[in-house]
Scaffold this active site. Structure first.
Site, PDB file in Angstrom:
ATOM      1  N   GLY A 151      18.313  -7.934 -27.670  1.00 52.91           N
ATOM      2  CA  GLY A 151      18.081  -8.094 -29.098  1.00 52.91           C
ATOM      3  C   GLY A 151      19.190  -7.473 -29.924  1.00 52.91           C
ATOM      4  N   ARG A 158      23.716 -15.212 -22.475  1.00 54.14           N
ATOM      5  CA  ARG A 158      22.597 -15.604 -21.611  1.00 54.14           C
ATOM      6  C   ARG A 158      22.993 -16.735 -20.654  1.00 54.14           C
ATOM      7  NH1 ARG A 158      17.243 -15.351 -25.552  1.00 54.14           N
ATOM      8  NH2 ARG A 158      16.696 -13.211 -25.021  1.00 54.14           N
ATOM      9  N   LYS A 190      10.525  -1.313 -37.340  1.00 53.58           N
ATOM     10  CA  LYS A 190       9.085  -1.042 -37.333  1.00 53.58           C
ATOM     11  C   LYS A 190       8.624  -0.134 -36.204  1.00 53.58           C
ATOM     12  CE  LYS A 190       7.792  -5.594 -39.066  1.00 53.58           C
ATOM     13  NZ  LYS A 190       7.368  -6.831 -38.381  1.00 53.58           N
ATOM     14  N   GLY A 246      12.495  -8.588 -26.396  1.00 52.80           N
ATOM     15  CA  GLY A 246      11.051  -8.408 -26.219  1.00 52.80           C
ATOM     16  C   GLY A 246      10.702  -8.149 -24.763  1.00 52.80           C
TER      17      GLY A 246
HETATM   18  C1  3PG Z   1      13.818 -14.265 -26.869  1.00 54.92           C
HETATM   19  O1  3PG Z   1      14.921 -14.564 -27.337  1.00 54.92           O
HETATM   20  O2  3PG Z   1      13.152 -13.305 -27.285  1.00 54.92           O
HETATM   21  C2  3PG Z   1      13.304 -15.074 -25.720  1.00 54.92           C
HETATM   22  O3  3PG Z   1      14.118 -16.166 -25.460  1.00 54.92           O
HETATM   23  C3  3PG Z   1      11.870 -15.493 -25.947  1.00 54.92           C
HETATM   24  O4  3PG Z   1      11.782 -16.252 -27.114  1.00 54.92           O
HETATM   25  P1  3PG Z   1      10.448 -16.166 -27.992  1.00 54.92           P
HETATM   26  O5  3PG Z   1      10.408 -14.767 -28.546  1.00 54.92           O
HETATM   27  O6  3PG Z   1      10.600 -17.218 -29.059  1.00 54.92           O
HETATM   28  O7  3PG Z   1       9.295 -16.431 -27.077  1.00 54.92           O
HETATM   29 MG    MG Z   2      11.629 -12.620 -28.774  1.00 53.75          MG
END
Ligand code: 3PG
Ligand code: MG
Length: 425
Positions: free
Chosen positions: A384, A36, A231, A407
């Protein structure tokens, strides 16, 4: 709608307040994945090289709303200083500076103090001390502010907190793709408070939106979506959204077992969401043949690195658990990916962190890399866990795009926009 980017703004001599997502994994003070930070470098470099005064702000982890040393961004400042000075040397930029200042992060191995851009670190993100550090910035300097979430007002999008942050900048840039789905002070309240000033996206968000946007609005066909993870509940909206757009949805991960229940099959002790079975039934009814479920599974009685595994095609015995897709499924899914022109993948096919259950995820990653190489398919890996898997398997460069948002990429696939980006120029 096409968005203005940082390239459209003359930043020379201006204070550029930029939201980045430096929420990177840190273990024992060491950053274990700096993707990142690296991915934000093109925007950072562009501002520095054009003589902007860069103020970077980010969150890290989920602190409880006050300072917690383990969530300090200080290790990130050190890595940032290395990266800034690897790709960039401003002649004389750091001349005459007090190099003993603890908050100036330098990597002496990289260059002499004379040719280095200063990367400073502020112990907080608002307050008189920070205002002073901002005022001291010279053209081409960088200041990283401490974790925004050390103030509970960040996540509450508190307008007063947002105004205090907004004061730091003449220009607002958002390049925090991973946080684009959060309407927090730094992502929403600050650009609101900076109305009348230039508010633009950075190159990382531009790139992410291009890949994900093209895939959802005009995908080259066949368009195959691969969805895994534990999930169904995390993926319901994205499954619904993709049912209309994708030609095929390949399902893996523990999520598949909830669908098995919906088909009246036995799943043993596998991880399922019983309260989602009805919904899984509805999705299957709506999807017709579009949704593909695993034909075989790798099962075991324990989720360990030394587990004894079996491959099973029918029901999973009562004392066993499914942990990965089996070899026939791997072959079938790989064949489907090989025919695709667009692939979006979010969520691993099995418990890839454990060796006996890594093959499904590996096969899908390899199939994506092959599809890009052989057919020029656009292959997009949602952030992710699937991004981590592709990275770990050394295939990140072999696919078209690995998203920096987990997300966020899911939410973009669902809704096709972000309010935090809608409000920018
Ligand atoms: C992540 O890693 O999903 C983003 O940086 C957002 O973080 P958060 O899910 O804690 O808001
Ligand atoms: Mg997140």
């Amino acid at each position: 709608m096409a968005k203005k980017t940082v390239a459209d703004v003359d930043v020379k001599g201006k204070r550029v307040l930029m939201r980045v997502d430096f929420n990177v994994p840190i273990e024992g003070g060491k950053i274990t994945d700096d993707r990142r930070i690296v991915q934000a470098m093109p925007t950072i470099k562009s501002v520095i090289e054009r003589g902007g005064r860069l103020i970077l702000m980010s969150h890290l982890g989920r602190p409880k709303g006050g300072p917690e040393p383990k969530y300090s961004l200080k290790p990130v400042a050190a890595r940032l200083a290395q990266l800034v000075n690897q790709c960039h040397a401003v002649p004389g930029a750091a001349k005459g500076r007090n190099t003993t200042d603890l908050h100036v992060m330098r990597d002496p191995a990289e260059a002499s103090a004379d040719t280095m851009a200063a990367v400073r670190f502020a112990d907080d993100c608002i307050g008189p001390q920070v205002d002073r550090l901002v005022a001291e910035l010279r053209d081409g300097d960088v200041l990283l502010l401490e974790n925004l979430r050390f103030h509970k007002e960040e996540e509450k999008n508190d307008p007063n907190f947002a105004r205090q942050l907004a004061r730091h900048g003449d220009v607002y840039v958002n390049d925090a793709f991973g946080t684009a789905h959060r309407e927090h002070a730094s992502t929403f309240g600050v650009p609101q408070a900076m109305q009348g000033k230039r508010r633009v996206i950075g190159f990382l968000i531009q790139k992410e939106l291009k890949f994900l946007g093209d895939a959802v609005t005009r995908p080259a066909k066949p368009f195959v979506a691969i969805l895994g993870g534990a999930k169904v509940s995390d993926k319901i909206e994205v499954i619904k959204a993709l049912l209309d757009k994708a030609d095929t949805l390949l399902i893996g991960g523990a999520m598949a077992y909830t669908f098995f229940l919906a088909q009246g099959r036995e799943v043993g002790r596998s991880l399922v969401e019983r309260d989602k079975v009805e919904l899984a039934k509805e999705l299957l009814a709506k999807a017709g043949k579009k949704i593909r479920l695993p034909q075989d599974n790798v099962i075991a009685s324990e989720m360990t690195d030394t587990a004894q595994t079996r491959v099973i095609e029918g029901d999973i015995p009562a004392d066993m658990e499914g942990f990965d897709i089996g070899p026939r499924t791997r072959a079938a899914y790989s064949a489907e990916i090989a025919r695709a022109k667009t692939v979006i993948w979010n969520g691993p096919m099995g418990v890839f962190e454990k060796k006996p259950f890594a093959e499904g995820t590996r096969a899908v990653a390899q199939a994506c890399a092959d599809a890009t190489k052989r057919n020029g398919a656009v292959t997009i890996i949602g952030g992710g866990d699937s991004a981590a898997a592709v990275e770990q398997m050394g295939l990140a460069e072999a696919v078209s795009h690995v998203s920096t948002g987990g997300g966020a990429s899911l939410e973009f696939l669902e809704s096709g926009h972000f309010s935090t980006i809608d409000i920018l120029d």
